[in-house]
Scaffold this active site. Structure first.
Site, mmCIF file in Angstrom:
data_model
loop_
_atom_site.group_PDB
_atom_site.id
_atom_site.type_symbol
_atom_site.label_atom_id
_atom_site.label_comp_id
_atom_site.label_asym_id
_atom_site.label_seq_id
_atom_site.Cartn_x
_atom_site.Cartn_y
_atom_site.Cartn_z
ATOM 1 C CG ASN A 196 -2.220 0.769 0.942
ATOM 2 O OD1 ASN A 196 -2.406 1.336 -0.129
ATOM 3 N ND2 ASN A 196 -3.096 0.814 1.931
ATOM 4 C CG HIS A 216 -8.313 0.947 7.284
ATOM 5 N ND1 HIS A 216 -7.109 1.606 7.399
ATOM 6 C CD2 HIS A 216 -8.196 0.135 6.210
ATOM 7 C CE1 HIS A 216 -6.297 1.201 6.430
ATOM 8 N NE2 HIS A 216 -6.929 0.317 5.700
#
Length: 480
Positions: free
Chosen positions: A311, A347
């Site tokens: 990521n 998240h």
């Protein structure tokens, strides 16, 4: 009439939203190929990108597209009316993060669901980053120090196209408006002639990892970790299984990022336009939007390599817009914790996110304490060079450490809910907590006693330290 998406979902065993997601990423390849043939100017290019990007989001989320349209509208108004104000960043940050968190509150469940909040979290970072860049640009101009990185406020069409870029609108990667502006202006075209070949490579890599993930999950599944059969395994085999499960699970993310990167490459967005001297790179390198560094990931010898390779663009975004902006804390550890907390709340609200990023902090801190101790011991380094068998044993030990314990740390991130990840950790006797907590407290002092720093290394370190400044303080100021 049979819905082809539902038919594919039934045949593959995947959910309908997952099939739509994969199809959308694949659609971006022909869409990008058509874009390469466009002969119009910036307006025509922006119109094509905006229309196709909006169509992809509508295909996946239908009327829920209004959430992202509202975000673009608010961002445009903020950029227009607060462009020269100090309120631009706090207002943009508060609105976008607040809206995302409210969305999480009303849509969250016990499992990871593919809903409108998934592309929205990508959009949030993109629009907040734009606000930061605009604010920085206006500040440089006000100080009489404008540079090549200063950007103008985008028009509404530019903003829509930038936000809904077809190859990246659903799963990323992140990229700046400055990159998009240069791309639309044609600055990258002379360097992206080999883009189709490079995109094909990324596409094939993505397909490979997708196949490995689909096959692997037949043998190492989430359900097995919650089963009574898993409880009956030996403690050693439980950890081996966790390592294999974690690796296969990460391949799911890697596959979709590689496929998305390949689509972005087709457009010509990914050229690395670093200034000469900033870094060594091929003049036609096309990895500027890479979200996964496969070579680093597959050759990990420490947990830090996962952070470096996994990521990548999101981590870069957080480093630039969160970690570095916390330098006023004058403490690298607090900045690191702040950045990880931001990642966790970005998240969602599930406890698993916070535990995973807390574990990341603990592991990285332990490695930063321990790694220099090994590196500074000349006798140990010489022994490793002279003994191939010892090197092989160290290699195996590091592979066990990086694969098994990465899987252990991934459990809360995948299972999300407290009762699920707590159950699995109970079954494996909380081994990771014992390892990482004790490692942070005791491992470095023990190793310093067993492996004292070589005299020549210690002398060089002392001579390199600034006069009158403690080394630790100097290091914090430099990095933070």
């Amino acid at each position: 009439m049979i819905n082809p998406v539902e038919a594919l979902a039934s045949a593959s065993g995947a959910s309908v939203p997952a099939i739509r997601l994969i199809l959308s990423v694949l659609f971006a390849y022909p869409i990008g190929s058509v874009y390469r043939q466009l002969k119009g100017g910036a307006t025509q290019r922006n119109l094509y990108i905006a229309f196709t990007g909006l169509s992809i989001v509508a295909f996946n989320y239908g009327t829920d597209i209004y959430h992202s349209l509202l975000a673009v509208a608010v961002s445009f108004l903020c950029n227009t009316f607060l462009g020269t104000s100090r309120l631009l960043v706090p207002v943009s940050f508060t609105y976008h993060m607040g809206y995302l968190l409210i969305g999480y509150y009303y849509t969250t469940s016990d499992t990871y669901d593919i809903k409108w909040t998934m592309p929205h979290c990508v959009l949030v970072l993109r629009l907040i980053g734009l606000a930061f860049d605009l604010s920085d640009s206006r500040k440089k101009e006000a100080d009489g120090k404008p540079d090549a990185k200063c950007i103008p406020a985008p028009s509404l069409l530019e903003l829509i196209a930038f936000t809904y870029f077809p190859a990246t609108v659903l799963v990323g990667p992140q990229f700046s408006f400055l990159r998009y502006q240069r791309f639309i202006a044609g600055a990258y075209e002379s360097h992206t002639q080999n883009a189709p070949a490079y995109a094909t490579k990324k596409f094939l890599q993505g397909v490979f990892y997708l196949v490995v993930n689909q096959v692997g999950t037949q043998y190492v599944s989430d359900a097995y970790l919650m089963s009574s059969e898993f409880e009956q395994e030996s403690l050693f085999m439980k950890h081996i299984y966790l390592g294999c499960w974690g690796r296969i699970t990460l391949y799911k993310y890697i596959s979709i990022w590689l496929l998305a990167e390949g689509a972005a490459v087709i457009y010509g967005l990914t050229y690395i336009d670093a200034k000469p001297g900033d870094r060594e790179y091929c003049s036609d390198e096309l990895s500027g939007c890479s979200n996964i560094r496969v070579g680093v990931f597959e050759n990990t010898s420490k947990y830090g390599h996962y952070v470096e390779s996994f990521n990548v663009q999101t981590n870069t975004w957080v480093a630039n817009y969160v970690y570095k902006r916390l330098r006023f804390l004058n403490n690298r550890m607090l900045s690191h914790l702040g950045a990880l907390f931001f990642l966790a709340i970005w998240h969602g609200f599930h406890s698993g996110y916070y535990i995973t990023f807390l574990l990341e902090f603990m592991v990285i801190r332990m490695e930063k304490e321990v790694e220099p101790i090994f590196a500074r011991n000349e006798k140990l380094q010489q022994l490793l060079q002279q003994q191939p068998l010892l090197r092989a044993l160290v290699f195996v030990a590091l592979k066990y450490y990086t694969i098994v314990w990465a899987g252990w740390c991934l459990v809360p991130f995948v299972f999300l809910s407290f009762h699920k990840w707590w159950h699995i950790y109970t079954v494996v006797r909380f081994s990771g907590f014992i390892l990482f907590i004790s490692g942070n407290i005791f491992l470095a002092p023990i190793l310093r006693a067993v492996l004292p720093r070589s005299s020549s290394t210690a002398k060089g370190k002392t001579e390199a330290a600034p006069a009158g400044a403690p080394a630790a303080t100097a290091e914090v100021k430099k990095d933070n």
